[in-house]
Design a protein around this motif. Structure first.
Motif, PDB file in Angstrom:
ATOM      1  N   VAL A  62      -3.086  -6.768  -1.992  1.00  0.00           N
ATOM      2  CA  VAL A  62      -1.751  -7.143  -1.529  1.00  0.00           C
ATOM      3  C   VAL A  62      -1.027  -5.875  -1.096  1.00  0.00           C
ATOM      4  O   VAL A  62      -0.784  -4.977  -1.905  1.00  0.00           O
ATOM      5  N   ALA A  63      -0.728  -5.795   0.198  1.00  0.00           N
ATOM      6  CA  ALA A  63      -0.179  -4.559   0.760  1.00  0.00           C
ATOM      7  C   ALA A  63       1.016  -4.871   1.658  1.00  0.00           C
ATOM      8  O   ALA A  63       0.941  -4.733   2.884  1.00  0.00           O
ATOM      9  N   PRO A  64       2.145  -5.263   1.069  1.00  0.00           N
ATOM     10  CA  PRO A  64       3.303  -5.636   1.881  1.00  0.00           C
ATOM     11  C   PRO A  64       3.996  -4.428   2.505  1.00  0.00           C
ATOM     12  O   PRO A  64       4.031  -3.355   1.920  1.00  0.00           O
ATOM     13  N   PHE A  65       4.524  -4.628   3.699  1.00  0.00           N
ATOM     14  CA  PHE A  65       5.404  -3.646   4.333  1.00  0.00           C
ATOM     15  C   PHE A  65       5.997  -4.273   5.579  1.00  0.00           C
ATOM     16  O   PHE A  65       5.550  -5.323   6.045  1.00  0.00           O
ATOM     17  N   ASP A  66       7.021  -3.635   6.104  1.00  0.00           N
ATOM     18  CA  ASP A  66       7.681  -4.108   7.317  1.00  0.00           C
ATOM     19  C   ASP A  66       6.994  -3.479   8.515  1.00  0.00           C
ATOM     20  O   ASP A  66       7.043  -2.259   8.703  1.00  0.00           O
ATOM     21  N   ILE A  67       6.355  -4.289   9.357  1.00  0.00           N
ATOM     22  CA  ILE A  67       5.597  -3.747  10.474  1.00  0.00           C
ATOM     23  C   ILE A  67       6.483  -3.100  11.532  1.00  0.00           C
ATOM     24  O   ILE A  67       5.999  -2.368  12.389  1.00  0.00           O
ATOM     25  N   LEU A  68       7.799  -3.362  11.475  1.00  0.00           N
ATOM     26  CA  LEU A  68       8.716  -2.727  12.415  1.00  0.00           C
ATOM     27  C   LEU A  68       9.143  -1.331  11.965  1.00  0.00           C
ATOM     28  O   LEU A  68       9.791  -0.612  12.712  1.00  0.00           O
ATOM     29  N   TRP A  73       3.610   2.593   8.380  1.00  0.00           N
ATOM     30  CA  TRP A  73       2.223   2.244   8.686  1.00  0.00           C
ATOM     31  C   TRP A  73       1.235   3.250   8.081  1.00  0.00           C
ATOM     32  O   TRP A  73       0.227   2.847   7.475  1.00  0.00           O
ATOM     33  N   GLY A  74       1.501   4.511   8.259  1.00  0.00           N
ATOM     34  CA  GLY A  74       0.558   5.516   7.790  1.00  0.00           C
ATOM     35  C   GLY A  74       0.357   5.481   6.290  1.00  0.00           C
ATOM     36  O   GLY A  74      -0.781   5.527   5.802  1.00  0.00           O
ATOM     37  N   GLY A  75       1.452   5.356   5.546  1.00  0.00           N
ATOM     38  CA  GLY A  75       1.345   5.301   4.092  1.00  0.00           C
ATOM     39  C   GLY A  75       0.607   4.073   3.622  1.00  0.00           C
ATOM     40  O   GLY A  75      -0.218   4.138   2.700  1.00  0.00           O
ATOM     41  N   ARG A  76       0.894   2.942   4.236  1.00  0.00           N
ATOM     42  CA  ARG A  76       0.214   1.711   3.837  1.00  0.00           C
ATOM     43  C   ARG A  76      -1.272   1.789   4.153  1.00  0.00           C
ATOM     44  O   ARG A  76      -2.115   1.352   3.362  1.00  0.00           O
ATOM     45  N   TYR A  77      -1.604   2.359   5.318  1.00  0.00           N
ATOM     46  CA  TYR A  77      -3.017   2.502   5.682  1.00  0.00           C
ATOM     47  C   TYR A  77      -3.739   3.404   4.682  1.00  0.00           C
ATOM     48  O   TYR A  77      -4.856   3.088   4.239  1.00  0.00           O
ATOM     49  N   ASP A  79      -2.966   3.918   1.573  1.00  0.00           N
ATOM     50  CA  ASP A  79      -3.093   3.171   0.309  1.00  0.00           C
ATOM     51  C   ASP A  79      -4.282   2.216   0.350  1.00  0.00           C
ATOM     52  O   ASP A  79      -5.057   2.105  -0.608  1.00  0.00           O
ATOM     53  N   ILE A  80      -4.407   1.490   1.472  1.00  0.00           N
ATOM     54  CA  ILE A  80      -5.498   0.523   1.601  1.00  0.00           C
ATOM     55  C   ILE A  80      -6.844   1.242   1.605  1.00  0.00           C
ATOM     56  O   ILE A  80      -7.797   0.811   0.930  1.00  0.00           O
ATOM     57  N   CYS A  81      -6.936   2.339   2.340  1.00  0.00           N
ATOM     58  CA  CYS A  81      -8.192   3.097   2.374  1.00  0.00           C
ATOM     59  C   CYS A  81      -8.550   3.628   0.987  1.00  0.00           C
ATOM     60  O   CYS A  81      -9.731   3.656   0.600  1.00  0.00           O
ATOM     61  N   ALA A  82      -7.541   4.033   0.228  1.00  0.00           N
ATOM     62  CA  ALA A  82      -7.801   4.544  -1.114  1.00  0.00           C
ATOM     63  C   ALA A  82      -8.361   3.449  -2.016  1.00  0.00           C
ATOM     64  O   ALA A  82      -9.230   3.708  -2.864  1.00  0.00           O
ATOM     65  N   GLN A  83      -7.879   2.217  -1.838  1.00  0.00           N
ATOM     66  CA  GLN A  83      -8.346   1.110  -2.680  1.00  0.00           C
ATOM     67  C   GLN A  83      -9.662   0.517  -2.196  1.00  0.00           C
ATOM     68  O   GLN A  83     -10.524   0.149  -3.007  1.00  0.00           O
TER      69      GLN A  83
END
Length: 259
Positions: A62-68, A73-77, A79-83
């Motif tokens: 579960v990786a919520p964020f505001d796409i606008l 984007w970079g931080g969420r990406y 995080d996902i790569c780390a998991q």
């Protein structure tokens, strides 16, 4: 003839980032891929809805964020790569839609739809492509619409954004396929979602989000570039778009323009 993309026969171990996963086609596709064994990172603004989609699937992220929010984007990406250990396929499925004729369009509303439907995809591509290009593998799937095939009434902003996504997917394929990346273009017909619930007209060949998800998974498994469905509707729309303007405009005015 060989498929234009690498067919995805098995989803076991596949790492997917699905942007726009909280409802509609995105939620149904996320659940379909999770059931097939993929690790799926679910992104949208609404964490509660994402948790509902992820329920019962240990490999869901579960990786919520505001796409606008371009800076997010970079931080969420990362995080996902780390998991997940990386991302193999990014599916851009977020969309904004309001049925409106050209004289109903507001500057603010148009700017929002353009930012969600088109601008966010460019931000996402700028985020994920450097890693994919560096390793020479991966893929992106862009969910557009048959509304992008031609100018249609009630889609005064939505339709042009989807036309732009079709154009974008085509040029991305030309750029990225020689460098080892896959590009998929998804053009659904009418699918019953909160967006299409706004329509006050009859929607031919209306499908459920679950049926749409199965069609998309099937297209990915076949390695298709364009995944369009349901064929009994989309083929007719393609034929309409191939007609000379004089005949096309006459048919659209007669059958599709509200009287």
């Amino acid at each position: 003839m060989r498929p234009l993309n690498h067919p995805i026969a098995s989803w076991a171990g596949r790492r997917v980032w699905l942007v726009g996963a909280s409802s509609g086609i995105g939620a149904a596709l996320a659940q379909e891929l999770l059931r097939a064994g993929a690790t799926v990172a679910l992104s949208a603004r609404r964490p509660a809805q994402l948790r509902q989609v992820a329920a019962g699937h240990a490999q869901a992220i579960v990786a919520p964020f505001d796409i606008l929010d371009q800076a997010a984007w970079g931080g969420r990406y990362r995080d996902i790569c780390a998991q997940a250990g990386g991302v193999d396929l990014v599916i851009f499925c977020a969309a904004s839609y309001r049925p409106e004729r050209s004289w109903d369009v507001s500057a603010e509303g148009a700017a929002h739809t353009l930012a969600v439907n088109l601008g966010s995809v460019y931000t996402g591509l700028a985020t994920v492509l450097p890693d994919m290009l560096a390793r020479g593998s991966g893929g992106v799937a862009i969910v557009a619409s048959v509304a992008g095939y031609m100018g249609l009434p009630n889609a005064s902003v939505y339709g042009p954004t989807k036309a732009a996504l079709i154009n974008l997917a085509e040029l991305l394929y030309t750029d990225l396929h020689p460098r080892g990346l896959d590009v998929y273009l998804v053009n659904p017909g009418f699918v019953q979602t909160a967006l299409t619930d706004q329509n006050a007209f009859a929607m031919p060949a209306l499908q459920t989000p679950q049926a749409a998800a199965l069609a998309i998974r099937g297209g990915l498994a076949s390695g298709k570039f364009e995944i369009h469905f349901p064929k009994r509707f989309t083929i007719w729309v393609k034929l309409l778009g191939a007609l000379p303007y004089r005949l096309r405009f006459a048919l659209i005015s007669h059958f599709l323009v509200p009287k």
